[in-house]
Design an enzyme around this catalytic site. Structure first.
Site, PDB file in Angstrom:
ATOM      1  N   GLU A 184       6.468 -55.409 -10.415  1.00  0.00           N
ATOM      2  CA  GLU A 184       5.023 -55.487 -10.577  1.00  0.00           C
ATOM      3  C   GLU A 184       4.657 -55.093 -12.009  1.00  0.00           C
ATOM      4  O   GLU A 184       4.506 -53.918 -12.316  1.00  0.00           O
ATOM      5  CB  GLU A 184       4.317 -54.541  -9.593  1.00  0.00           C
ATOM      6  CG  GLU A 184       2.805 -54.604  -9.691  1.00  0.00           C
ATOM      7  CD  GLU A 184       2.091 -53.332  -9.232  1.00  0.00           C
ATOM      8  OE1 GLU A 184       0.934 -53.449  -8.817  1.00  0.00           O
ATOM      9  OE2 GLU A 184       2.672 -52.234  -9.306  1.00  0.00           O
ATOM     10  N   ASP A 240       2.788 -49.879  12.930  1.00  0.00           N
ATOM     11  CA  ASP A 240       4.174 -49.408  12.796  1.00  0.00           C
ATOM     12  C   ASP A 240       5.181 -50.551  12.805  1.00  0.00           C
ATOM     13  O   ASP A 240       4.810 -51.727  12.932  1.00  0.00           O
ATOM     14  CB  ASP A 240       4.484 -48.378  13.896  1.00  0.00           C
ATOM     15  CG  ASP A 240       4.083 -48.863  15.277  1.00  0.00           C
ATOM     16  OD1 ASP A 240       4.224 -50.077  15.526  1.00  0.00           O
ATOM     17  OD2 ASP A 240       3.608 -48.049  16.094  1.00  0.00           O
ATOM     18  N   ASP A 257       7.477 -51.226  -7.709  1.00  0.00           N
ATOM     19  CA  ASP A 257       6.105 -50.885  -8.074  1.00  0.00           C
ATOM     20  C   ASP A 257       5.990 -50.585  -9.571  1.00  0.00           C
ATOM     21  O   ASP A 257       6.976 -50.216 -10.212  1.00  0.00           O
ATOM     22  CB  ASP A 257       5.737 -49.633  -7.261  1.00  0.00           C
ATOM     23  CG  ASP A 257       4.269 -49.314  -7.280  1.00  0.00           C
ATOM     24  OD1 ASP A 257       3.477 -50.206  -6.984  1.00  0.00           O
ATOM     25  OD2 ASP A 257       3.913 -48.153  -7.578  1.00  0.00           O
ATOM     26  N   ASN A 293      -0.039 -52.072  15.999  1.00  0.00           N
ATOM     27  CA  ASN A 293       0.425 -50.789  16.546  1.00  0.00           C
ATOM     28  C   ASN A 293       1.284 -51.055  17.779  1.00  0.00           C
ATOM     29  O   ASN A 293       0.783 -51.205  18.877  1.00  0.00           O
ATOM     30  CB  ASN A 293      -0.779 -49.909  16.897  1.00  0.00           C
ATOM     31  CG  ASN A 293      -0.365 -48.488  17.265  1.00  0.00           C
ATOM     32  OD1 ASN A 293       0.826 -48.173  17.316  1.00  0.00           O
ATOM     33  ND2 ASN A 293      -1.348 -47.644  17.526  1.00  0.00           N
ATOM     34  N   GLY A 333      -2.257 -46.278  12.608  1.00  0.00           N
ATOM     35  CA  GLY A 333      -1.262 -46.298  13.693  1.00  0.00           C
ATOM     36  C   GLY A 333      -0.331 -47.501  13.728  1.00  0.00           C
ATOM     37  O   GLY A 333       0.560 -47.575  14.572  1.00  0.00           O
ATOM     38  N   ASN A 381       3.826 -42.881  18.426  1.00  0.00           N
ATOM     39  CA  ASN A 381       4.192 -42.317  17.124  1.00  0.00           C
ATOM     40  C   ASN A 381       2.993 -42.209  16.176  1.00  0.00           C
ATOM     41  O   ASN A 381       3.150 -41.923  14.995  1.00  0.00           O
ATOM     42  CB  ASN A 381       5.332 -43.126  16.472  1.00  0.00           C
ATOM     43  CG  ASN A 381       4.925 -44.561  16.156  1.00  0.00           C
ATOM     44  OD1 ASN A 381       3.750 -44.897  16.151  1.00  0.00           O
ATOM     45  ND2 ASN A 381       5.910 -45.404  15.877  1.00  0.00           N
ATOM     46  N   ASP A 382       1.786 -42.445  16.695  1.00  0.00           N
ATOM     47  CA  ASP A 382       0.601 -42.383  15.822  1.00  0.00           C
ATOM     48  C   ASP A 382       0.443 -40.999  15.200  1.00  0.00           C
ATOM     49  O   ASP A 382       0.058 -40.858  14.047  1.00  0.00           O
ATOM     50  CB  ASP A 382      -0.675 -42.743  16.585  1.00  0.00           C
ATOM     51  CG  ASP A 382      -0.706 -44.210  16.985  1.00  0.00           C
ATOM     52  OD1 ASP A 382       0.282 -44.920  16.683  1.00  0.00           O
ATOM     53  OD2 ASP A 382      -1.692 -44.636  17.596  1.00  0.00           O
TER      54      ASP A 382
HETATM   55 CA    CA Z   1       1.960 -46.367  16.108  1.00  0.00          CA
END
Ligand code: CA
Length: 625
Positions: free
Chosen positions: A362, A168, A333, A141, A166, A146-147
């Site tokens: 994948e 980033d 994906d 984090n 959180g 920005n959480d």
């Molecule tokens: Ca964050």
């Protein structure tokens, strides 16, 4: 005078009315939001969204840019504009006026940028790389501010294993030196695009804006900066993309462009997740449809790539990100789940723009032949040609997960590795398979080897020296543990030290336990050696049937030879080297890569219990040739 005033007032009222009328279309967005001049494909399809935009006519006046076709669809809030951007068009900005008669009802400033033509860009990843997969929410984090973001539905809650924690992009940028020192050369991030979903949004596989980085990870600019600083440290970046499904909160949600935009069912219907059904010559329509058109989850709408506008939307989006960010590769994906012809066309179009680019798909299938179906240039009996450059080696992952836990036997132990590798004939280019021991969807590798560091070392040594492009899951280097059946949170724990105030900081030597340092040092030595050794990266592989619990193989490149001996027995072994004479050639000395031990005689080699030996062979002058 009175008349004049009246006339003036009427004019003002008309003007006001006209203005209200003119601004009555709220042009919400155009995708792609900008583009480039000088692309190989001179066609561009804009998807325009705005209230009743379909009642207008777009007008563009810019040299080299022509509207070839305007497509109105059943929902008048959408319009598709087919543009041709001639090869000689200059970069710049032009206005798209959406007119009703002479009145402009909406306008959009569209930018055409210059292409970045640096020769070092878009080169893809290859055998010289070791990929590090990390989950952005769970690594570090770097920006607690920005959480939580006001418009985002899910808030940060580190006490919830399935919640947002959180982590980033800033956090990952902060740890680039740690990763560089470890010796990895490419980072694959689980998806970083906006996932504005109420729960489980941290994993990133329910995208709600294909053009926007999730603000809880950072901005698009921060993503670009991250790629730049990774490149400055010699680290490539692989973007995770998902063409099979989309978050049900995508802006289309209550305003679908067309009825067949998603694969809809009378009632919610899951995919059967049986990827092999797509290549099965005996498949029933029932199973095939459920596999390809069933939804991956309730929150993940199944996209109908047979709709040509949706198909274009996805293809242009991927090209947009490559050009915009300078990323080095894509991980796609759930590869067998979308329409397979669309996927082949997507790959073709990406490779037209970026001939050296790579995509790893994948295809989560247990047998080599089932995986190989999806790899480029494979001779599939049904005529399918995927154009896909790389696939993940799921069969080898299953074998690695078992081999070192088992006692050696005809079908057990290292024989499992041998059997999988010996089926490489099914792949067009086996060297381009991405190997891995675990990933974000399964049990942590250290847990799979029952937390036995010797088994761990054997497996990592094998993965870094056999054919393929190795990929490790974050925290493998510090022996992180976890079981999938305990919930995905258990296999996606926070990297210790990634959060301010964490009890231990495993990014530092002091913060790691003795055993973690042993693992980290082992990996660092192995990866940094691999990073500079073309023989182990590109060398031809010759392997020998395991005998007496010892698996031996060679990598040869030009005049250099690396010999690998894996002893999977609980006791040491004297290995008579006569059997390997042809591959040893006129070498008569060797040096261990892992501990600098040297051999002056290659007739017999003693190898301790449960140990890998990676030996660079030298000649009688004591030099590598
Ligand atoms: Ca964050």
């Amino acid at each position: 005078m009175k008349l004049l005033l009246k006339h003036f007032l009427v004019s003002i009222i008309i003007l006001i009315n006209t203005n209200i009328y003119a601004s009555s279309i709220d042009l919400d967005r155009i995708d792609p939001p900008m583009w480039w001049v000088g692309m190989e494909n001179t066609n561009l399809q804009l998807m325009v969204h705005g209230n009743d935009i379909g009642t207008t006519k777009p007008v563009i006046e810019y040299e080299g840019v022509n509207i070839k076709e305007v497509i109105l669809v059943e929902n008048s809030n959408y319009m598709f504009i087919n543009l041709n951007i001639s090869k000689t068009t200059l970069p710049g900005t032009f206005t798209i006026n959406f007119k009703d008669g002479k009145k402009v009802k909406a306008e959009y400033e569209y930018e055409l940028r210059e292409r970045k033509n640096s020769p070092n860009m878009h080169k893809g990843f290859d055998n010289s790389d070791v990929i590090y997969l990390l989950m952005p929410d769970r690594f570090s984090n770097g920006n607690p501010d920005n959480d939580n973001i006001p418009d985002m539905l899910e808030e940060s809650d580190r006490s919830n294993p399935n919640g947002r924690h959180g982590g980033d992009i800033q956090g990952i940028s902060n740890k680039l030196d740690y990763l560089s020192e470890l010796g990895i050369t490419a980072i694959w991030l689980n998806p970083t695009l906006e996932n504005n979903m109420p729960n489980y949004s941290y994993h990133g596989y329910a995208v709600t804006d294909l053009y926007k980085t999730d603000p809880r990870y950072g901005t698009n600019d921060e993503y670009l900066e991250f790629i730049k600083s990774a490149h400055s440290k010699g680290i490539k970046v692989i973007m995770d993309m998902i063409f099979n499904h989309i978050g049900t909160n995508y802006y289309w949600k209550d305003d679908m462009p067309m009825k067949d935009w998603y694969n809809e069912w009378p009632e919610f219907t899951r995919s059967n997740y049986r990827g092999g059904a797509v290549s099965d010559p005996h498949v029933s329509d029932y199973d095939f449809n459920k596999m390809v058109k069933g939804w991956f989850d309730k929150t993940m709408a199944d996209l109908n790539q047979k709709n040509p506008y949706l198909a274009n939307y996805l293809i242009q989006n991927s090209i947009w990100w490559i050009e915009y960010s300078g990323l080095d590769g894509i991980r796609q994906d759930t590869y067998p789940y979308p329409d397979k012809d669309f996927m082949a066309e997507w790959m073709r179009r990406v490779l037209v723009e970026y001939p050296d680019f790579n995509v790893v798909g994948e295809a989560w299938l247990p047998q080599p032949q089932a995986v190989a179906y999806w790899m480029d240039n494979n001779t599939n009996k049904d005529g399918y040609k995927s154009n896909l450059t790389n696939v993940f080696d799921f069969p080898l992952m299953y074998a690695i997960s078992k081999a070192f836990n088992e006692s050696e036997g005809w079908n057990t132990g290292t024989a499992q590795l041998y059997e999988v590798i010996s089926q490489d004939y099914v792949y067009s280019t086996p060297e381009n398979i991405v190997t891995f021991a675990d990933n974000h969807d399964g049990d942590r590798f250290y847990t799979k080897v029952k937390e036995d560091i010797n088994n761990y070392k054997l497996a990592m040594a094998f993965m870094m020296t056999t054919r393929g492009i190795p990929s490790i899951y974050y925290g493998t280097e510090i022996l992180m543990t976890g079981l999938e059946h305990k919930g995905h949170g258990d296999i996606r724990k926070d990297f210790p030290g990634g959060w301010e105030g964490d009890e231990r900081d495993a990014f530092t030597r002091e913060g790691r336990t003795e055993e973690q340092n042993e693992a980290y040092d082992f990996m660092r030595r192995l990866l940094n050696w691999r990073k500079t050794n073309p023989t182990v990266q590109y060398g031809d592989l010759t392997h020998y049937i395991p005998e007496d619990g010892v698996y031996v193989y060679f990598r040869k490149y030009k005049d250099n030879t690396v010999m690998v001996i894996l002893n999977n027995n609980k006791e040491s072994k004297q290995v008579d080297m006569t059997r390997f004479a042809k591959d040893i050639g006129d070498h008569n000395k060797g040096r261990s890569v892992l501990n600098r031990k040297g051999w002056d005689d290659l007739n017999t080699i003693e190898i301790p219990a449960k140990t890998p030996l990676i030996i660079e062979l030298t000649n009688h002058r004591g030099l590598r040739k």
